[in-house]
Scaffold this active site. Sequence first.
Site, PDB file in Angstrom:
ATOM      1  N   PRO A  48       0.835  -1.219   0.000  1.00  0.00           N
ATOM      2  CA  PRO A  48       0.000   0.000   0.000  1.00  0.00           C
ATOM      3  C   PRO A  48       0.862   1.257   0.000  1.00  0.00           C
ATOM      4  O   PRO A  48       1.808   1.360   0.769  1.00  0.00           O
ATOM      5  CB  PRO A  48      -0.777  -0.106   1.320  1.00  0.00           C
ATOM      6  CG  PRO A  48      -0.634  -1.520   1.772  1.00  0.00           C
ATOM      7  CD  PRO A  48       0.635  -2.037   1.178  1.00  0.00           C
ATOM      8  N   GLU A  49       0.565   2.166  -0.901  1.00  0.00           N
ATOM      9  CA  GLU A  49       1.246   3.453  -0.947  1.00  0.00           C
ATOM     10  C   GLU A  49       0.271   4.520  -0.451  1.00  0.00           C
ATOM     11  O   GLU A  49      -0.812   4.195   0.018  1.00  0.00           O
ATOM     12  CB  GLU A  49       1.742   3.742  -2.371  1.00  0.00           C
ATOM     13  CG  GLU A  49       2.659   2.632  -2.901  1.00  0.00           C
ATOM     14  CD  GLU A  49       3.199   2.918  -4.303  1.00  0.00           C
ATOM     15  OE1 GLU A  49       3.348   4.094  -4.661  1.00  0.00           O
ATOM     16  OE2 GLU A  49       3.466   1.951  -5.038  1.00  0.00           O
ATOM     17  N   ARG A  61      21.547  16.364  -6.132  1.00  0.00           N
ATOM     18  CA  ARG A  61      21.405  14.927  -5.841  1.00  0.00           C
ATOM     19  C   ARG A  61      21.819  14.106  -7.047  1.00  0.00           C
ATOM     20  O   ARG A  61      21.290  14.301  -8.145  1.00  0.00           O
ATOM     21  CB  ARG A  61      19.957  14.595  -5.476  1.00  0.00           C
ATOM     22  CG  ARG A  61      19.447  15.314  -4.268  1.00  0.00           C
ATOM     23  CD  ARG A  61      19.836  14.595  -2.998  1.00  0.00           C
ATOM     24  NE  ARG A  61      19.625  15.484  -1.863  1.00  0.00           N
ATOM     25  CZ  ARG A  61      20.239  15.354  -0.698  1.00  0.00           C
ATOM     26  NH1 ARG A  61      21.099  14.382  -0.505  1.00  0.00           N
ATOM     27  NH2 ARG A  61      19.989  16.188   0.284  1.00  0.00           N
TER      28      ARG A  61
END
Length: 287
Positions: A2-3, A162
């Site tokens: 589940p997100e 990043r």
Amino acid sequence: MPELPEVETIRRQLAPAMQGRRLAGVEVLDARWCEPAPPSEVEDALRGRVVERLSRRGKYLVFELALRGDPSGPTPRGDVYLVMHLRMTGNLLLAPDAPRTRVRFELDSGDSVLFTDVRRFGTGVVLLGRDALDDYFRARLGVEPLSPDFTADALGELGRGRKAPVKAFLLNQERIAGVGNIYADEALFRARIHPLRPMGTLRRPQVAALRDAVVEVLEAGIDSRGATIDDFRNADGAEGAFQDRFLAYGREGEPCVRCGRPIRKLRAAGRGTYVCERCQPRPRPRT
Ligand SMILES: [Zn+2]
């Protein structure tokens, strides 16, 4: 797993049944759920409290509990929070009985809420006081993607310099809370960004497109009541429908909806990743 949209779907379905209700009974049937805390300690901390609010942060579901009625009882006064993570296969069902139940919550309305979990990776933690809750999330979670804080500027700032591939960046819960494998692929496809592109190399319009795509797929997921690949169920036991709207995830070999080229499956951030390499051009190797 589940997100954010799946957890939010459960939250929206359970909130009307739970908010304002007292936890008349709490039974932890699987001690691993709350370890290292003993089940009896967790049960005592929760039992008799009223669910003021059901909330969500990232992929975590939070029972916000308060004492009402007898403040001189054995339980200390003040706010108590039960922070739950569903992990791989956890579900919360509004049902009297279900297989694989690890925790039972009985409400004073007579309803039962069951935490079921085939793989048994889901967890529950009791936190005393708002400060403890804030500290818990501050140590684990970055910006909430459906909050006003998640702007293109904020994403650009987070991603500056990043070198991590953008897919790995999106999956890192300490940067953005709640995005997992499925919604990352769907967002990158919509934003036309290759998952292996280093985050810090995105140009300003791409950062803005990525921000919009993340919000768009999460909201579409919530509108569809989540995605059911295998175990996820709504609180009433029904399946989500977002899997019927996937444009990239799980579509290996099927034609891209934009250009017709077959969707490819590759690995990024250690996860199976779906991409159209015409619409999402590979980053050029640096020379
Ligand atoms: Zn394409």
